[in-house]
Design an enzyme around this catalytic site. Structure first.
Site, mmCIF file in Angstrom:
data_model
loop_
_atom_site.group_PDB
_atom_site.id
_atom_site.type_symbol
_atom_site.label_atom_id
_atom_site.label_comp_id
_atom_site.label_asym_id
_atom_site.label_seq_id
_atom_site.Cartn_x
_atom_site.Cartn_y
_atom_site.Cartn_z
ATOM 1 C CB SER A 24 51.259 -13.749 -121.490
ATOM 2 O OG SER A 24 51.934 -14.389 -122.535
ATOM 3 C CG ASN A 25 51.582 -12.079 -126.455
ATOM 4 O OD1 ASN A 25 51.483 -13.062 -127.168
ATOM 5 N ND2 ASN A 25 52.753 -11.640 -126.017
ATOM 6 N N PRO A 26 48.147 -13.418 -126.697
ATOM 7 C CG PRO A 26 46.240 -12.697 -127.824
ATOM 8 C CD PRO A 26 47.543 -12.220 -127.300
ATOM 9 C CB ALA A 91 53.919 -12.538 -129.336
#
Ligand code: C5P
Length: 213
Positions: A24-26, A91
């Protein structure tokens, strides 16, 4: 007059490769949630498709949950034909594991087990189906922000893209602040400057209303 119908995505997608692990991403979803509140406050009928977020879905907005890029594509696609404007702040994970294991992969096997493939591009898929919908993208970049954002605007066939530099201190991912330049199809650039995500969202929503409706 009929209410403007808007569809907003927010947060990160999670691409699981076994029952307990994902890439995933932040992203925290704060920008998209602020935009949903601003659109609601303009009197728009607002639907928010949420990935993983770290803020509650606002009142007065229909919230729909999505885990993976595939889920997010399905949920936005379902609603796209009946939407006046799609704002994609989510995102979306760029990559996903080719295979999802039904059991927890052993640590020592991870290297061998996980291969990646690109996720579907939601904006690109939907812009190919566009009739009168307005499509707005977001571009989080660390360098050459305007030129990369312009490229995405063209490739994804968008009406405008909000570009932000996520390498700046206390802006972008996970921050309550952001700094946005809005680039329109045709090349015009509006610098919205730095502010809280709520302030920027209000300004952005007003600009979109004036420009497109
Ligand atoms: O990840 P990228 O920088 O290409 O994202 C730019 C825009 O495209 C964002 O609005 C994002 O929500 C959208 N996007 C998408 N589907 C993807 C990746 C990004 O719709 N798979």
């Amino acid at each position: 007059m009929e209410k403007i119908k808007c569809l907003i995505t927010a947060g990160a997608t999670r691409e699981f490769f076994d029952p307990v692990r994902f890439i995933s991403n932040p992203s925290t979803g704060k920008m998209g949630i602020s935009i949903a509140k601003a659109c609601r406050d303009l009197g728009w009928q607002t639907t928010l498709v949420l990935g993983a977020v770290q803020a509650p879905a606002p009142e007065g907005v229909e919230a729909v949950w999505a885990v993976s890029a595939d889920d997010m594509l399905r949920e936005t696609s379902k609603r796209f034909d009946d939407t006046d404007i799609l704002i994609m702040t989510a995102a979306v994970s760029d990559m996903r594991p080719k295979k999802k294991f039904s059991h927890k992969v052993k640590k020592e096997d991870l290297n061998m087990a996980v291969e990646f493939e690109p996720t579907p591009d939601i904006l690109k898929t939907l812009s190919a189906r566009k009739k009168s919908q307005i499509l707005i993208g977001f571009a989080a970049e660390t360098n050459d922000v305007i030129s990369y954002a312009k490229k995405k605007l063209g490739q994804k066939n968008l009406d405008a893209i909000a570009a932000n530099n996520v390498s700046k201190p206390d802006a972008g991912f996970a921050s309550d602040f952001n700094e946005i330049s809005l680039i329109f199809k045709g090349g015009e650039i509006l610098n919205l400057g730095r502010g809280t995500k709520d302030e920027l969202a209000k300004n952005l929503a007003k600009i979109l209303q004036k420009r497109f409706f």
